[in-house]
Design an enzyme around this catalytic site. Structure first.
Site, PDB file in Angstrom:
ATOM      1  N   TYR A  44      40.246  42.582  55.529  1.00  0.00           N
ATOM      2  CA  TYR A  44      39.039  43.290  55.109  1.00  0.00           C
ATOM      3  C   TYR A  44      37.856  42.312  55.001  1.00  0.00           C
ATOM      4  CZ  TYR A  44      41.415  47.647  53.577  1.00  0.00           C
ATOM      5  OH  TYR A  44      42.103  48.837  53.517  1.00  0.00           O
ATOM      6  N   GLY A  45      38.155  41.034  54.788  1.00  0.00           N
ATOM      7  CA  GLY A  45      37.133  40.045  54.434  1.00  0.00           C
ATOM      8  C   GLY A  45      36.064  39.800  55.482  1.00  0.00           C
ATOM      9  N   CYS A  75      40.535  35.275  45.433  1.00  0.00           N
ATOM     10  CA  CYS A  75      41.228  35.887  46.580  1.00  0.00           C
ATOM     11  C   CYS A  75      42.701  35.872  46.219  1.00  0.00           C
ATOM     12  CB  CYS A  75      40.974  35.077  47.846  1.00  0.00           C
ATOM     13  SG  CYS A  75      42.019  35.550  49.248  1.00  0.00           S
ATOM     14  N   THR A  76      43.383  37.002  46.425  1.00  0.00           N
ATOM     15  CA  THR A  76      44.766  37.087  45.940  1.00  0.00           C
ATOM     16  C   THR A  76      45.745  36.237  46.751  1.00  0.00           C
ATOM     17  OG1 THR A  76      45.011  39.134  47.173  1.00  0.00           O
ATOM     18  CG2 THR A  76      44.520  39.320  44.819  1.00  0.00           C
ATOM     19  N   HIS A  77      45.291  35.673  47.878  1.00  0.00           N
ATOM     20  CA  HIS A  77      46.153  34.709  48.573  1.00  0.00           C
ATOM     21  C   HIS A  77      46.175  33.352  47.850  1.00  0.00           C
ATOM     22  CE1 HIS A  77      46.325  37.207  52.231  1.00  0.00           C
ATOM     23  NE2 HIS A  77      47.151  36.324  52.761  1.00  0.00           N
ATOM     24  N   ASP A 119      46.523  46.327  48.532  1.00  0.00           N
ATOM     25  CA  ASP A 119      45.833  45.170  49.122  1.00  0.00           C
ATOM     26  C   ASP A 119      45.657  45.425  50.614  1.00  0.00           C
ATOM     27  OD1 ASP A 119      44.695  42.576  49.387  1.00  0.00           O
ATOM     28  OD2 ASP A 119      46.612  41.755  50.018  1.00  0.00           O
ATOM     29  N   SER A 120      44.735  44.677  51.227  1.00  0.00           N
ATOM     30  CA  SER A 120      44.557  44.821  52.672  1.00  0.00           C
ATOM     31  C   SER A 120      45.782  44.319  53.430  1.00  0.00           C
ATOM     32  CB  SER A 120      43.315  44.055  53.125  1.00  0.00           C
ATOM     33  OG  SER A 120      43.399  42.710  52.710  1.00  0.00           O
ATOM     34  N   GLU A 148      48.767  31.641  55.524  1.00  0.00           N
ATOM     35  CA  GLU A 148      49.636  32.488  56.356  1.00  0.00           C
ATOM     36  C   GLU A 148      50.370  31.675  57.417  1.00  0.00           C
ATOM     37  OE1 GLU A 148      47.943  36.262  57.423  1.00  0.00           O
ATOM     38  OE2 GLU A 148      47.900  36.786  55.296  1.00  0.00           O
ATOM     39  N   CYS A 183      42.973  43.295  45.690  1.00  0.00           N
ATOM     40  CA  CYS A 183      42.263  42.805  46.871  1.00  0.00           C
ATOM     41  C   CYS A 183      40.841  42.577  46.417  1.00  0.00           C
ATOM     42  CB  CYS A 183      42.317  43.875  47.963  1.00  0.00           C
ATOM     43  SG  CYS A 183      41.242  43.557  49.373  1.00  0.00           S
ATOM     44  N   ASN A 184      40.394  41.332  46.482  1.00  0.00           N
ATOM     45  CA  ASN A 184      39.062  41.023  45.980  1.00  0.00           C
ATOM     46  C   ASN A 184      37.969  41.686  46.790  1.00  0.00           C
ATOM     47  OD1 ASN A 184      38.890  38.731  43.745  1.00  0.00           O
ATOM     48  ND2 ASN A 184      40.776  38.524  44.906  1.00  0.00           N
TER      49      ASN A 184
END
Lengths: 249, 249
Positions: free
Chosen positions: B39-40, B186-188, B7-8, B153, B70-71
């Site tokens: 990365y987004g 999104c993996t978050h 992932d980023s 975050e 990571c999408n």
């Protein structure tokens, strides 16, 4: 005279805007490190390395002075940028002008009033604003506001979510102190200066761009002139998705 | 069997957490490109270059399969990661498993109900979710939600500001459609699955981690086993300021 203005992204444009307006006879080179934005969440070692690389790029473009219009790089990497640029090129950070401007604004308040620095996590973690301010003023707070840059870049500069977020960050200080000085310690924040002022009635909100212009004048002998100076734009990732297009404050 | 999870930053941990739980006999190598997160907001060319470099790192660590958790990288750079890893290493993205999971959840609704993809700007801009979903379902929306990752975050996973922001992003869809499927692209976002569900009563909120586990099993023959698999952690900037420490969903 060719003046380099460096930021991790687009926030430094708030400083550039003020400098262009005051020094229209200069020629500006704006370098935005958009391939590596944001600096505010990176380690010190990484910020030093990236900032030095930008210093070299600006030196190679023939600038005669560099304004580091990025609080994170100014707090962490000013020495590295000076080394990269060489001793013939003065390097001006935003922290010391911001500190001077905050202390000047403080003179109208009693010494028991606080200076509140609003900044990114990396700038707060560096502790530099706090250290310099406490040499001259007894009561200083530093508040990290990591959501403000993403909200500004979303264009939510007068949105209820922005006002609520600012309240979360500054409300506790306002409830304890009816007056004081809030220093915008991030070059994005001038875009929301009105919103910060609204959350802190009775306080003075300080934007360091004018103080930076004074330091630039004294370092280089540049004379103020009206008009709008030309700018060469350099972005390390020119195709980075633009966070936002906002009118300059 | 050694499985790379890339992932980023730290968002891929939501996928890793599900994979560890299901495949405790595997050995995971988690690579977070914290020197270059996020990365987004980067250009496609930059995301492709950075993702390929991470593929090489994982190949050199001897992994036998790579999960791109990571999408943004899955949407833009899957081919580049496959080239970097070589043909012997299967590379699994998150987009196709997410699409399958969303379509499976859709089967309980009439065809006039929408699939709403929530993702970063770069993922939405790639258009890949929309393209794949529209091959099988007539009504698909993609909504960029750039403020959600910074709020997660910041640890504001059940904060009034988060709920207000989610309402801004999804309210218009809920007002037009009383039911549908919302895909967390999104993996978050699994960290705020409950908040998204609260804003979309009557809808099904889909997290693709379980679908990714099924694809991993069919690609590698890994068998489910209970326990918690070991993980080697690699961060490209190990000293990056940790955005947050949250319990895994």
């Amino acid at each position: 005279m060719k003046i380099g203005v460096f930021d991790s992204g687009v926030g430094g444009m708030t400083v550039l805007s003020e400098l262009r307006r005051q020094f229209s006879s200069a020629h500006f080179v704006y370098l935005g490190d958009t391939a590596n934005v944001p600096y505010g969440t990176k380690s010190s070692a990484q910020v030093k390395r990236l900032s030095a690389a930008c210093g070299i790029t600006l030196r190679e473009r023939g600038v005669e002075c560099v304004v580091v219009a990025c609080n994170t790089a100014s707090s962490i990497a000013l020495e590295e940028i000076r080394e990269a640029c060489g001793s013939a090129i003065p390097v001006i950070g935003v922290v010391e002008p911001g500190v001077s401007a905050a202390l000047a604004a403080m003179s109208q308040y009693p010494a028991s009033s606080p200076v509140l620095v609003l900044a990114t996590k990396a700038t707060v973690k560096s502790g530099l604003y706090g250290k310099l301010l406490r040499e001259k003023h007894p009561l200083v707070f530093e508040q990290a506001c990591p959501l403000l840059v993403p909200m500004i870049e979303e264009g939510w500069t007068d949105h209820p979510v922005l006002h609520h977020t600012i309240e979360e960050y500054v409300g506790p200080y306002r409830r304890r102190h009816s007056a004081g000085v809030a220093l915008l310690g991030c070059t994005h924040y001038p875009w929301i200066q009105a919103a910060v002022q609204r959350a802190l009635p009775g306080w003075t909100v300080v934007n360091s761009a004018q103080a930076i212009a004074s330091v630039l004048q004294s370092s280089t002998g540049l004379q103020p002139a009206t008009g709008a100076a030309p700018v060469d734009w350099i972005f390390t990732d020119p195709d980075a998705i633009p966070g936002f297009v906002l009118p300059l404050p």
